[in-house]
Enzyme design. Structure first.
Site, PDB file in Angstrom:
ATOM      1  N   GLU A 165       0.806  -1.219   0.000  1.00  0.00           N
ATOM      2  CA  GLU A 165       0.000   0.000   0.000  1.00  0.00           C
ATOM      3  C   GLU A 165       0.841   1.273   0.000  1.00  0.00           C
ATOM      4  O   GLU A 165       0.651   2.156   0.826  1.00  0.00           O
ATOM      5  CB  GLU A 165      -0.947   0.009   1.213  1.00  0.00           C
ATOM      6  CG  GLU A 165      -1.925  -1.147   1.184  1.00  0.00           C
ATOM      7  CD  GLU A 165      -2.934  -1.092   2.323  1.00  0.00           C
ATOM      8  OE1 GLU A 165      -4.117  -1.277   2.047  1.00  0.00           O
ATOM      9  OE2 GLU A 165      -2.538  -0.868   3.482  1.00  0.00           O
TER      10      GLU A 165
HETATM   11  C1  BMA Z   1      -4.523  -3.584   4.500  1.00  0.00           C
HETATM   12  C2  BMA Z   1      -3.388  -4.528   4.634  1.00  0.00           C
HETATM   13  C3  BMA Z   1      -2.880  -4.584   6.030  1.00  0.00           C
HETATM   14  C4  BMA Z   1      -4.000  -4.434   7.004  1.00  0.00           C
HETATM   15  C5  BMA Z   1      -5.316  -4.801   6.355  1.00  0.00           C
HETATM   16  C6  BMA Z   1      -6.478  -4.647   7.247  1.00  0.00           C
HETATM   17  O1  BMA Z   1      -4.210  -2.322   4.887  1.00  0.00           O
HETATM   18  O2  BMA Z   1      -2.414  -4.256   3.712  1.00  0.00           O
HETATM   19  O3  BMA Z   1      -1.878  -3.653   6.255  1.00  0.00           O
HETATM   20  O4  BMA Z   1      -3.756  -5.197   8.097  1.00  0.00           O
HETATM   21  O5  BMA Z   1      -5.566  -4.035   5.228  1.00  0.00           O
HETATM   22  O6  BMA Z   1      -6.665  -3.314   7.630  1.00  0.00           O
END
Ligand code: BMA
Length: 973
Positions: free
Chosen positions: A479
């Site tokens: 991300e």
């Molecule tokens: C995204 C993932 C994780 C996180 C999940 C739940 O952000 O990449 O970093 O744990 O969603 O929020």
């Protein structure tokens, strides 16, 4: 197809061997852990992490229990020393002596014989340290003691952050969970807390270590790479499959390499037959590596395929390093597979356009030159303490992955690089591992020392695991483009250019070469999630130019992730993103009562108890601690809202039964939502976006808490894992409904590699199970193309259901198609069932379906029958003490159509008596003050309120594991 013995064999072969070296493993129990600051000294093991040794010594309780996440903070703030017993068996005549560490977590100061050796600051690097001089001045055997002092990572991260001139980032960009400043240090990022885990910031020698002694002209191979690709292949581009295989091998050594050393290889199949043997050419020698390559004769090897796409053919390759006089100086054996795996992000071609694929770029994987649909989930660190993760645990998890019809895991970017045994198991089970460098949800420093540290970490790990056919991709981090740069743009748009440049310094200029200079076989993408590359030019130093937001309207690019904690998104197709691939999406749910009981006290078994709240780490805006419980209630509120919006709300008389019913209800919502999303993404394989993958968030848990997981900490499956298994079947049928317009369509989607034809059938019912004469076709024959979807029904409920009470209609749809799995010659029938209900189940006229459960000793199967209605979300449950996976669960049943359910026992400490604890319920039970035969009701007994006895068919009243009478609906035939 699966041969467990190979993992052990491969592990045994990992240690390179050679002539008269002395190699002293440091693993074992001859160690002491101490903290002079707090006067603690306990026996320790190696490898380990301090919490584990303190727990084993009884100095702290189980770190995962209750609120120990907060109460054991002092351990993370202390400095810990691992001290060996005097190391005997060292050879004082050796010409050099080395300490070799495969992983130190994280900040160490190392001494040997009381002399300072070195400091280290990266959990993910291998360190080899020359201690020859120290040993020669250490004649007394009892002085040969190794001591590794681990500094507190949270304290050191804070100290680095407060250095003058240290980098800072705009407000809100850096995602903080519990301990701050994780981005300054090269340590598992989730050790400082994450939204699905605790924060222990553990310290210790988490990987094995050795003392290596060499003579002059002796070398030790500390790491190696075997890269297998098609001649002419370039990263990220589909290779010519008619080209021969190239094997490029490179050994990382220390010691004294004689001049003119050469390399040879032997390739054997798993039956130990030699497939090919010869010398490597183009030998290139540096002071740290010896590299060479060869071509494998045509037709010598069979391809490796992922699960359900073909066999997992594997081979052993031995690379030997020879002196000019042909003595073997060292050799390394690795188990390899022959396959190409490419992340294809090329522009949509004219041919693709003519097939109806929308303009833009591809974003999908190709195995051995074939597109395929990637089905899977996201893997997180399976335990807060890697040092105790065993191959057995990963193997059990992988059994669940393939049983769940998954072929790919995204090994998420802020844990640790996967151990070799994990790749070995993935090679055997046919699970593609999309692997990531350990960066996520933050921007990172770009000073020279940091970049050099990262470069060494990346090179070590890229080279270590490259030979595994399960390795599918390297991604820079989690991300970054879609979230981190977007956050910069939100809070400091004038700084976007600067932070984008820094982002590229790390993720393009530093990490990309670590991949491309070492392997031709593996693709790289700087960020999961992204819109992919805009141009790819291998004559440029950095071949990738990222697309970012240079998008043309109407074109489709890249991968999507999707999180929306407004539960009204369920069944709302227009809320979902349209891309080529979905790499994460999800919603959290509660674990089962059986799991909660393992990690919290009986007094805490309620939905909003302080302990449960404080173990919900979702959305801890402003940080999580025992004094701001309010933040932790956000996640609980989202789950409550979801249940209340969509399902009958549990309101059981007994508080523990109510807790259990609520936990279960949150799991049903989670499963419903993921199924809806997976159906949407999979249908996209036949739509202009040509969608070719869905990996949900997240595969498994690392403790017992409300999270996105489908597999609980001990291996028990939540509703999600069963539901995902069903919707990842190769051929599925699924409804798509627009509540406002009443437009209902049903599609068949297939990810088989050949077109299949079959029949879809439709029958409407009311909840009592009476067939309704709704005016839609009752059966349709269809053909669906390879990895494609086709519409088999389209109608308007406003029209065909106008005479009916929408709360009392259910559509059963099923599909049968003849076809075969890729690379098999066996034709079989693929079947799938699905149900559609036009109102929320909360409003539906659910009736008691009169479920009956029996068990047959002769078939070893359970049989579930609904005797008086349509049963939604039928759930087979079982007590604690075992982990059992039913062949199907969380299904719907029509009246008087018994379903036989087999099972696999993963672990059992009940001596088989878990069978007596099996109960069955459906969504209707949520509307009842007590749940017939549920395990929770067993507990209710202990507080005095007897469960309502079941009065239907013949029952055997059984005694649950707790020794409490439970009205289990169990008939043993
Ligand atoms: C995204 C993932 C994780 C996180 C999940 C739940 O952000 O990449 O970093 O744990 O969603 O929020």
């Amino acid at each position: 197809m699966h041969h467990p013995k190979h993992a052990a064999l491969a592990a045994a072969l990992l240690l390179p061997f050679s002539t008269p070296q002395t190699i002293v493993p440091l693993s074992g129990s001859d160690w002491t852990l101490s903290d002079p600051g707090s006067n603690v000294s306990v026996p320790a093991t190696f490898p380990s992490q301090a919490h584990l040794d303190l727990y084993a010594a009884g100095l702290i309780g189980d770190p995962l229990y209750a609120l120990n996440d907060f109460e054991q903070r002092w351990v993370a703030y202390s400095n810990w020393t691992y001290t060996s017993a005097p190391i005997s068996s060292l050879n004082t005549n050796a010409s050099s002596t080395w300490l070799l560490f495969n992983g130190l977590d994280t900040f160490t100061s190392i001494s040997f014989c009381g002399q300072f050796v070195a400091s280290t600051n990266n959990q993910f690097r291998q360190y080899w340290l020359d201690v020859s001089k120290i040993l020669s001045g250490c004649s007394n055997e009892t002085d040969r003691v190794l001591a590794i002092n681990f500094g507190s990572a949270p304290n050191i991260a804070d100290a680095i952050a407060s250095q003058p001139g240290q980098e800072t980032w705009p407000y809100g960009v850096q995602q903080v969970y519990e301990f701050p400043n994780r981005w300054f240090i090269r340590k598992e990022q989730s050790d400082f807390g994450w939204d699905w885990g605790p924060a222990f910031a553990p310290a210790g020698p988490w990987q094995p270590a050795w003392i290596v002694q060499l003579d002059s002209e002796e070398v030790y191979i500390r790491n190696s790479i075997v890269d297998i690709y098609r001649q002419g292949q370039l990263n990220l581009l589909p290779p010519d499959q008619s080209q021969p295989w190239v094997v490029n091998a490179s050994l990382d050594y220390f010691g004294g390499l004689p001049n003119n050393a050469t390399l040879s290889y032997t390739l054997k199949d798993l039956q130990n037959h030699t497939v090919s043997t010869g010398t490597l050419s183009d030998i290139n020698t540096t002071d740290a590596t010896v590299t060479g390559s060869t071509i494998i004769p045509d037709g010598a090897v069979d391809l490796w395929w992922p699960s359900q796409l073909g066999p997992q053919n594997l081979y052993y390759i031995t690379i030997s390093l020879q002196s000019s006089s042909n003595t073997t100086l060292a050799s390394v054996t690795k188990r390899v597979g022959f396959r190409t795996i490419v992340l294809n992000e090329t522009p949509i071609s004219t041919e693709q356009l003519s097939q109806g694929i929308a303009a833009g770029n591809n974003w999908h994987f190709e195995i051995n030159g074939h597109e395929f649909y990637a089905k899977g989930s996201n893997f997180i660190p399976p335990d807060p303490f890697w040092a105790r993760v065993t191959p057995q645990r990963i193997e059990q998890l992988f059994q669940s992955v393939v049983a769940g019809n998954q072929n790919m895991l995204r090994v998420w970017a802020s844990g640790a690089y996967s151990p070799d045994f994990m790749y070995d198991l993935a090679d055997e089970y046919g699970i593609l591992l999309w692997s990531e460098f350990e960066f996520g949800d933050a921007l990172y420093p770009v000073d020279r020392a940091f970049l050099e540290n990262v470069r060494a970490e990346a090179e070590y790990n890229v080279r270590r695991v490259n030979h595994h056919p399960s390795l599918a991709l390297w991604a820079g981090g989690n991300e970054l483009e879609n979230l981190e740069l977007m956050l910069v743009n939100q809070s400091a748009p004038e700084e976007l250019a600067r932070y984008t440049a820094e982002y590229e310094t790390l993720f393009l200029d530093t990490l990309l070469p670590a991949v491309f200079e070492n392997t031709r076989a593996i693709s790289y993408t700087p960020s999961s999630t992204s819109n992919g590359w805009q141009s790819l030019n291998f004559s440029a130093t950095i071949p990738i130019v990222e697309r970012y937001n240079n998008l043309t309207a109407g074109s489709v690019y890249g991968e999507t992730d999707f999180y929306n904690y407004d539960p009204s998104v369920l069944y709302n197709d227009s809320a979902l993103p349209i891309g080529r691939f979905s790499n994460e999406f999800g919603y959290h749910s509660m674990p089962s009562l059986q799991s909660w009981r393992q990690q919290v006290s009986p007094a805490d078994l309620s939905f909003n108890s302080t302990t449960v709240l404080l173990r919900d780490h979702h959305d801890p805006a402003g940080g999580l601690n025992t004094s701001n419980i309010a933040n932790s209630s956000i996640g609980q509120a989202q789950m409550t809202e979801a249940v209340e919006m969509w399902y009958p709300t549990p309101n059981k008389t007994d508080s523990v039964a109510n807790f259990s019913a609520w936990c279960h209800a949150t799991q049903i919502f989670q499963a419903d939502l993921y199924v809806f999303e997976i159906e949407f993404y999979r249908r996209g394989s036949g739509l202009p976006n040509r969608q070719l993958g869905s990996l949900y968030w997240q595969l498994e848990d690392q403790w017992v808490a409300p999270t996105w997981a489908g597999v609980e900490y001990d291996g028990r499956w939540k509703v999600l894992h069963y539901a995902a298994k069903d919707i990842y079947e190769p051929v599925i049928i699924a409804p798509y409904y627009n509540t406002t317009s009443g437009n209902l369509s049903v599609w068949v989607t297939s990810d088989l590699w050949e077109a299949v034809s079959g029949t879809a059938t439709f029958q409407w019912y009311d909840w009592s199970g009476k067939q309704l004469g709704v005016n839609t076709s009752s059966s349709v024959t269809f053909e669906v193309g390879a990895i494609n979807s086709t519409e088999v029904l389209q109608t308007f409920t406003t029209d065909v259901l106008s005479k009916y009470d929408l709360a009392d209609v259910v559509l059963h749809m099923s599909v049968e198609a003849q076809g075969s799995l890729p690379n098999t010659n066996t034709t079989r029938t693929f079947r799938h069932d699905n149900f559609f209900h036009p109102t929320a189940l909360r409003d539906a006229q659910l009736i008691n379906p009169g479920l009956e459960l029996s068990y047959s000793n002769s078939t070893g199967n359970f049989t579930v029958t609904s005797t008086s209605g349509v049963a939604a979300w039928v759930w087979l449950d079982y007590g604690e003490g075992a982990v059992v996976h039913f062949d199907s669960n969380a299904f719907w049943l029509l009246p008087n159509q018994p379903r036989e359910v087999g099972y696999t026992v993963q672990s059992d400490s009940t001596g088989g008596s878990w069978i007596d604890t099996v109960t069955v319920q459906s969504l209707w039970d949520q509307t009842q003050p007590t749940t017939v035969g549920s395990i929770a009701n067993g507990t209710a007994n202990s507080t005095g309120s007897l469960p309502t006895p079941y009065t239907g068919a013949a029952v055997k009243t059984s005694v649950s594991m707790l020794g409490i009478v439970a009205a289990a609906l169990l008939v043993v035939l």
